[in-house]
Design a protein around this motif. Structure first.
Motif, PDB file in Angstrom:
ATOM      1  N   SER A   1       0.755  -1.396   0.204  1.00 23.81           N
ATOM      2  CA  SER A   1       0.061   0.108  -0.181  1.00 23.81           C
ATOM      3  C   SER A   1       0.988   1.023  -0.357  1.00 23.81           C
ATOM      4  O   SER A   1       2.124   1.352   0.496  1.00 23.81           O
ATOM      5  N   ALA A   2       0.705   2.061  -0.659  1.00 21.45           N
ATOM      6  CA  ALA A   2       1.430   3.354  -0.663  1.00 21.45           C
ATOM      7  C   ALA A   2       1.439   3.969   0.514  1.00 21.45           C
ATOM      8  O   ALA A   2       1.412   4.078   1.682  1.00 21.45           O
ATOM      9  N   TYR A   3       2.507   4.229   0.568  1.00 13.96           N
ATOM     10  CA  TYR A   3       3.832   4.874   1.626  1.00 13.96           C
ATOM     11  C   TYR A   3       4.318   3.552   2.679  1.00 13.96           C
ATOM     12  O   TYR A   3       5.242   3.857   3.788  1.00 13.96           O
ATOM     13  N   ASN A   4       3.862   2.437   2.947  1.00 20.34           N
ATOM     14  CA  ASN A   4       4.340   1.620   3.289  1.00 20.34           C
ATOM     15  C   ASN A   4       5.183   0.434   2.476  1.00 20.34           C
ATOM     16  O   ASN A   4       5.352  -0.571   3.025  1.00 20.34           O
ATOM     17  N   GLN A   5       6.046   0.902   1.313  1.00 20.03           N
ATOM     18  CA  GLN A   5       6.879   0.210   0.638  1.00 20.03           C
ATOM     19  C   GLN A   5       8.489   0.011   1.927  1.00 20.03           C
ATOM     20  O   GLN A   5       9.230   0.720   2.722  1.00 20.03           O
TER      21      GLN A   5
END
Length: 339
Positions: free
Chosen positions: A199-203
Motif C-alpha cells: 500500500s502507498a507509503y508502506n514501501q
C-alpha cells in the motif's frame, strides 16, 4: 530476430534520431542500448542505412557507428559468464568477481568497436553507460548462479566504485521493486520489496537498496583521486580508494576483497599512512543512509570484511557533498495540465 526487418532499417532509425537530436541540441548524446549480441553490434557497424545492402554511397555516406555516441550495456554477471560458465567448469560466485561483470561486458563489445576503428585512434571510443544491471539475492532455478542477499548488497556497492574507475557514466539498476514470477532471478532484483502488493507509503527497501542509497550519498559530487589512492598504500587483499570532496576533504571506500567461490568471507585490516596526519577518522557502514551512524575510530587497525565501508575526515552527514533535498509540492487543483 525480434526486429523482423533488415538491419538497414535500424541504422536508418538511429540516423534520423541522431540528425534530429544533434540539429536541435548539438551537445546532447545519442545512446544505443540493449544489444544482446556482438553480432548485432557488428551488423550495425558494417552497414549504412542504404536499403541496397547497406553499402556506402553519396546518399548513404556513413555506417551505423557514425550515428551514436554512447553504448548502453546490459550487465547481469550471475549468468553472463562473469561468475559462472557451467560448460567450462568455471565458478567464481562472489561479489568482487561479479562487480567486474560491467567491465567484462564493456570489453565484450569493445572487441567489435576496435574492428571498425572506434579505438580512440582512428575514431573516438564510444562512451559507456549501463542501462540494466544487477544480480539476484535468490535464484529459484538452481544453485549454479551467484545469488545471496549479502552478495547482492556488496556487489552493488562495489559496482558503483568500479563504474567511477572505468568511466562508466551511469548505471541503471534493474529494478525498482521485486517482481514475482520473473525467471532467471529477475524476481529478486528489486531495490524495494514488491511495490505492486504494498500500500502507498508502506514501501520496504531491500538491503541492496539501502546499500545503494548509502553509496550514492557518500560518493555524490566526489572526484576519484588516483594519486591519493596510490598514497594510501593499500595492502594485498584490500581494495581502497580515495575520493576528493568539493571542500577538498576526502572520503575513502574500503573493503576486503572476496576470492572464494560461494563465499563473502573476506577479512583484513588497514592503516592510514602517518603522512596523512589523521588522529581520528569517522566510519560509515553500508546502512548509513538509514542509521545515520558515524563512528569515530583511530586511523590504524581498521577491521574490514567483504562489505565496503566509508571513512571520512569529518563527522558530517555524507562525506562532503550530499544530493540536494527536493521538496515536492502537489499542484493546485485549479491549475490546468499543459496538454
Amino acid at each position: 530476430y525480434i526486429l523482423k526487418a533488415p538491419i538497414q532499417h535500424y541504422v536508418r532509425t538511429i540516423r534520423i534520431a541522431y540528425e534530429v537530436i544533434k540539429s536541435l541540441s548539438p551537445d546532447d548524446y545519442v545512446v544505443v542500448a540493449g544489444f544482446g549480441y556482438q553480432s548485432f553490434l557488428n551488423a550495425v557497424l558494417r552497414n549504412t542505412d542504404n536499403p541496397n545492402g547497406g553499402t556506402v554511397t553519396a546518399e548513404f555516406p556513413h555506417r551505423g557507428g557514425a550515428y551514436f555516441d554512447i553504448m548502453g550495456l546490459h550487465s547481469y554477471p550471475h549468468f553472463d559468464g562473469t561468475t559462472t560458465n557451467i560448460g567450462a567448469g568455471f565458478y567464481a560466485r562472489h561479489s568482487d568477481q561479479a562487480a567486474e561483470g560491467m567491465n567484462y561486458r564493456r570489453d565484450f563489445y569493445q572487441e567489435i568497436f576496435d574492428r571498425y576503428g572506434y579505438d580512440g585512434v582512428t575514431y573516438p571510443r564510444k562512451r559507456t553507460i549501463v542501462t540494466e544491471i544487477n544480480v539476484p539475492r535468490e535464484f529459484d532455478g538452481g544453485g549454479a548462479y551467484f545469488a545471496t542477499t549479502v552478495g547482492q548488497r556488496n556487489y552493488i556497492m562495489k559496482t558503483v566504485m568500479n563504474a567511477i574507475l572505468a568511466d562508466v557514466y551511469q548505471i541503471h539498476v534493474y529494478g525498482l521493486s521485486d517482481d514475482p514470477g520473473k525467471p532467471f532471478g529477475f524476481d529478486k532484483m528489486g531495490l524495494y520489496q514488491n511495490l505492486n502488493s504494498t500500500s502507498a507509503y508502506n514501501q520496504v527497501m531491500n538491503p541492496e537498496g539501502i546499500a545503494y542509497k548509502t553509496t550514492a550519498d557518500m560518493l555524490y559530487g566526489t572526484t576519484y583521486d588516483a594519486a591519493r589512492t596510490q598514497a594510501m598504500n593499500v595492502p594485498p587483499g584490500i581494495k581502497g580508494y580515495a575520493l576528493r570532496n568539493p571542500d577538498n576533504t576526502y572520503t575513502y571506500m574500503l573493503w576486503a576483497a572476496t576470492t572464494q567461490d560461494l563465499s563473502e568471507a573476506a577479512f583484513g585490516t588497514y592503516n592510514f599512512p602517518a603522512s596523512f596526519g589523521y588522529s581520528q577518522v569517522y566510519k560509515k557502514e553500508w546502512n548509513f543512509s538509514q542509521t545515520g551512524a558515524s563512528t569515530p575510530i583511530g586511523p590504524s587497525g581498521i577491521n574490514l570484511d567483504a562489505t565496503p565501508i566509508f571513512i571520512t575526515e569529518t563527522d558530517d552527514a555524507g562525506g562532503g557533498a550530499n544530493p540536494p533535498v527536493v521538496s515536492l509540492t502537489p499542484p493546485s487543483p485549479n491549475v490546468s495540465a499543459p496538454f
